[in-house]
Design a protein around this motif. Sequence first.
Motif, PDB file in Angstrom:
ATOM      1  N   LYS A   1      40.680 -31.456  31.220  1.00 24.92           N
ATOM      2  CA  LYS A   1      41.263 -32.320  30.207  1.00 24.92           C
ATOM      3  C   LYS A   1      41.327 -31.678  28.831  1.00 24.92           C
ATOM      4  N   LYS A   2      40.634 -30.552  28.640  1.00 19.55           N
ATOM      5  CA  LYS A   2      40.700 -29.892  27.337  1.00 19.55           C
ATOM      6  C   LYS A   2      42.120 -29.479  26.986  1.00 19.55           C
ATOM      7  N   GLN A   3      42.932 -29.217  28.006  1.00 23.43           N
ATOM      8  CA  GLN A   3      44.292 -28.760  27.752  1.00 23.43           C
ATOM      9  C   GLN A   3      45.169 -29.859  27.159  1.00 23.43           C
ATOM     10  N   ILE A   4      44.739 -31.114  27.217  1.00 21.44           N
ATOM     11  CA  ILE A   4      45.538 -32.186  26.621  1.00 21.44           C
ATOM     12  C   ILE A   4      44.794 -32.825  25.456  1.00 21.44           C
ATOM     13  N   SER A   5      43.667 -32.237  25.056  1.00 20.44           N
ATOM     14  CA  SER A   5      42.936 -32.730  23.896  1.00 20.44           C
ATOM     15  C   SER A   5      43.033 -31.686  22.797  1.00 20.44           C
ATOM     16  N   GLN A   6      42.178 -31.791  21.793  1.00 22.08           N
ATOM     17  CA  GLN A   6      42.184 -30.795  20.738  1.00 22.08           C
ATOM     18  C   GLN A   6      41.648 -29.481  21.293  1.00 22.08           C
ATOM     19  N   LEU A   7      42.387 -28.389  21.053  1.00 20.71           N
ATOM     20  CA  LEU A   7      42.121 -27.123  21.716  1.00 20.71           C
ATOM     21  C   LEU A   7      41.376 -26.152  20.813  1.00 20.71           C
ATOM     22  N   SER A   8      40.633 -25.240  21.454  1.00 19.45           N
ATOM     23  CA  SER A   8      40.078 -24.100  20.744  1.00 19.45           C
ATOM     24  C   SER A   8      41.176 -23.046  20.605  1.00 19.45           C
ATOM     25  N   PHE A   9      40.891 -21.963  19.872  1.00 22.82           N
ATOM     26  CA  PHE A   9      41.886 -20.901  19.712  1.00 22.82           C
ATOM     27  C   PHE A   9      42.325 -20.359  21.073  1.00 22.82           C
ATOM     28  N   PHE A  10      41.348 -20.095  21.919  1.00 24.22           N
ATOM     29  CA  PHE A  10      41.612 -19.508  23.227  1.00 24.22           C
ATOM     30  C   PHE A  10      42.484 -20.435  24.071  1.00 24.22           C
ATOM     31  N   GLU A  11      42.145 -21.708  24.094  1.00 27.39           N
ATOM     32  CA  GLU A  11      42.890 -22.679  24.891  1.00 27.39           C
ATOM     33  C   GLU A  11      44.299 -22.894  24.325  1.00 27.39           C
TER      34      GLU A  11
ATOM     35  N   VAL B   1      42.171 -16.260  33.917  1.00 23.00           N
ATOM     36  CA  VAL B   1      41.266 -15.744  32.877  1.00 23.00           C
ATOM     37  C   VAL B   1      40.519 -16.873  32.160  1.00 23.00           C
ATOM     38  N   PRO B   2      41.212 -17.887  31.601  1.00 22.61           N
ATOM     39  CA  PRO B   2      40.455 -18.955  30.941  1.00 22.61           C
ATOM     40  C   PRO B   2      39.638 -19.800  31.913  1.00 22.61           C
ATOM     41  N   PHE B   3      40.128 -19.921  33.153  1.00 19.78           N
ATOM     42  CA  PHE B   3      39.375 -20.692  34.140  1.00 19.78           C
ATOM     43  C   PHE B   3      38.031 -20.025  34.430  1.00 19.78           C
ATOM     44  N   ILE B   4      38.067 -18.699  34.642  1.00 19.47           N
ATOM     45  CA  ILE B   4      36.826 -17.947  34.895  1.00 19.47           C
ATOM     46  C   ILE B   4      35.945 -17.930  33.655  1.00 19.47           C
ATOM     47  N   ALA B   5      36.591 -17.746  32.489  1.00 19.99           N
ATOM     48  CA  ALA B   5      35.820 -17.738  31.239  1.00 19.99           C
ATOM     49  C   ALA B   5      35.126 -19.074  31.021  1.00 19.99           C
ATOM     50  N   GLY B   6      35.803 -20.168  31.401  1.00 22.83           N
ATOM     51  CA  GLY B   6      35.197 -21.487  31.265  1.00 22.83           C
ATOM     52  C   GLY B   6      33.985 -21.656  32.154  1.00 22.83           C
ATOM     53  N   LEU B   7      34.069 -21.123  33.386  1.00 21.41           N
ATOM     54  CA  LEU B   7      32.925 -21.202  34.293  1.00 21.41           C
ATOM     55  C   LEU B   7      31.742 -20.384  33.783  1.00 21.41           C
TER      56      LEU B   7
ATOM     57  N   ARG C   1      30.235 -18.560  25.317  1.00 18.91           N
ATOM     58  CA  ARG C   1      30.822 -19.818  24.866  1.00 18.91           C
ATOM     59  C   ARG C   1      31.146 -19.763  23.374  1.00 18.91           C
ATOM     60  N   ASP C   2      30.222 -19.205  22.592  1.00 14.98           N
ATOM     61  CA  ASP C   2      30.468 -19.080  21.155  1.00 14.98           C
ATOM     62  C   ASP C   2      31.617 -18.127  20.863  1.00 14.98           C
ATOM     63  N   PHE C   3      31.734 -17.048  21.675  1.00 15.51           N
ATOM     64  CA  PHE C   3      32.804 -16.080  21.466  1.00 15.51           C
ATOM     65  C   PHE C   3      34.166 -16.688  21.839  1.00 15.51           C
TER      66      PHE C   3
ATOM     67  N   GLU D   1      34.314 -28.721  13.203  1.00 14.32           N
ATOM     68  CA  GLU D   1      34.096 -28.376  14.595  1.00 14.32           C
ATOM     69  C   GLU D   1      35.134 -27.360  15.071  1.00 14.32           C
ATOM     70  N   THR D   2      34.874 -26.771  16.232  1.00 14.61           N
ATOM     71  CA  THR D   2      35.791 -25.767  16.773  1.00 14.61           C
ATOM     72  C   THR D   2      37.145 -26.359  17.126  1.00 14.61           C
TER      73      THR D   2
END
Length: 286
Positions: free
Chosen positions: A27-37, A72-78, A87-89, A139-140
């Motif tokens: 659901k992050k993809q339809i909420s407020q996103l980080s830079f990476f997302e 890439v983001p899926f694996i990074a999320g895991l 996570r901070d990076f 916040e991020t």
Amino acid sequence: MPDWLSIAVRSLVLLIVLFLLTKWLGKKQISQLSFFEYINGITIGSIAAEVATGLDKSIAHGLIGMGIWFAVPFIAGLVSLKSKTIRDFAEGKGTVFIQDGKIMEDNLKKEKYTIDELLAKLRDKNVFQVADVEFAVLETTGTLSVLLKKENQPITAKVLNLAVAPIKESQTVIMDGEIMHEPLSSSGNSQQWLETELDKIGVSIENVFLGQVDTYGQLTVDLYDDKIKVPSPQEKPLLLATIKKCQADLELFALQTNNESAKEMYQKNSVKLQEALNKVTPFLQN
């Protein structure tokens, strides 16, 4: 295959793929996103649009590209679930804008925020004076979290040491004139109970746009016809009034009787009922 049909088929295939990828990413993809997302979402959408209309481009190549940008983001999320460093990076860290009631000017410059933008963010939180703020962090996701100073925080029941009734999720038991059997069962009531409650207020199920049962078992309804006024539930106020009357009657009986044993009995039970009344009043008040 005609060009228009090829574009239609490609668009349909990529629409389904995009939907599935977004579901897997969460659901992050339809909420407020980080830079990476944010970057990830834009790129996957751009690849899909390019492949859908670019008839000279291979759809397989487009799917491979989208797959990589998904993986890439899926694996990074895991991985970030288990590593705070990663996570901070990947998601970044919050930036303190106000600490101990003082604005951190260097942090504002670091995030390229002006004082006007900070004040606008505070107004979004219904805060119109910086002096009222104890702590504020960006916040991020780009939202500003604000902690007011103790003297400016709203008064709560906990601060006043008041007992309040707990609140649980209301159950929607009627929607669009149809009974929702599963929520009705979850509320601990039957269809017969529902029909009885509707009869009390003179309303049929077909005329109910929305009906909900609160945590105390009271039914509230919204009708299709907004001109019809529906009486509010009276069970709790009536019960509270009845208990108060019983307690007052016991006190009156104690004053009127000359029999010492009866007087003692009335006074004793009056005190007990008052104690019970103090406990149930928060639950019975609307």
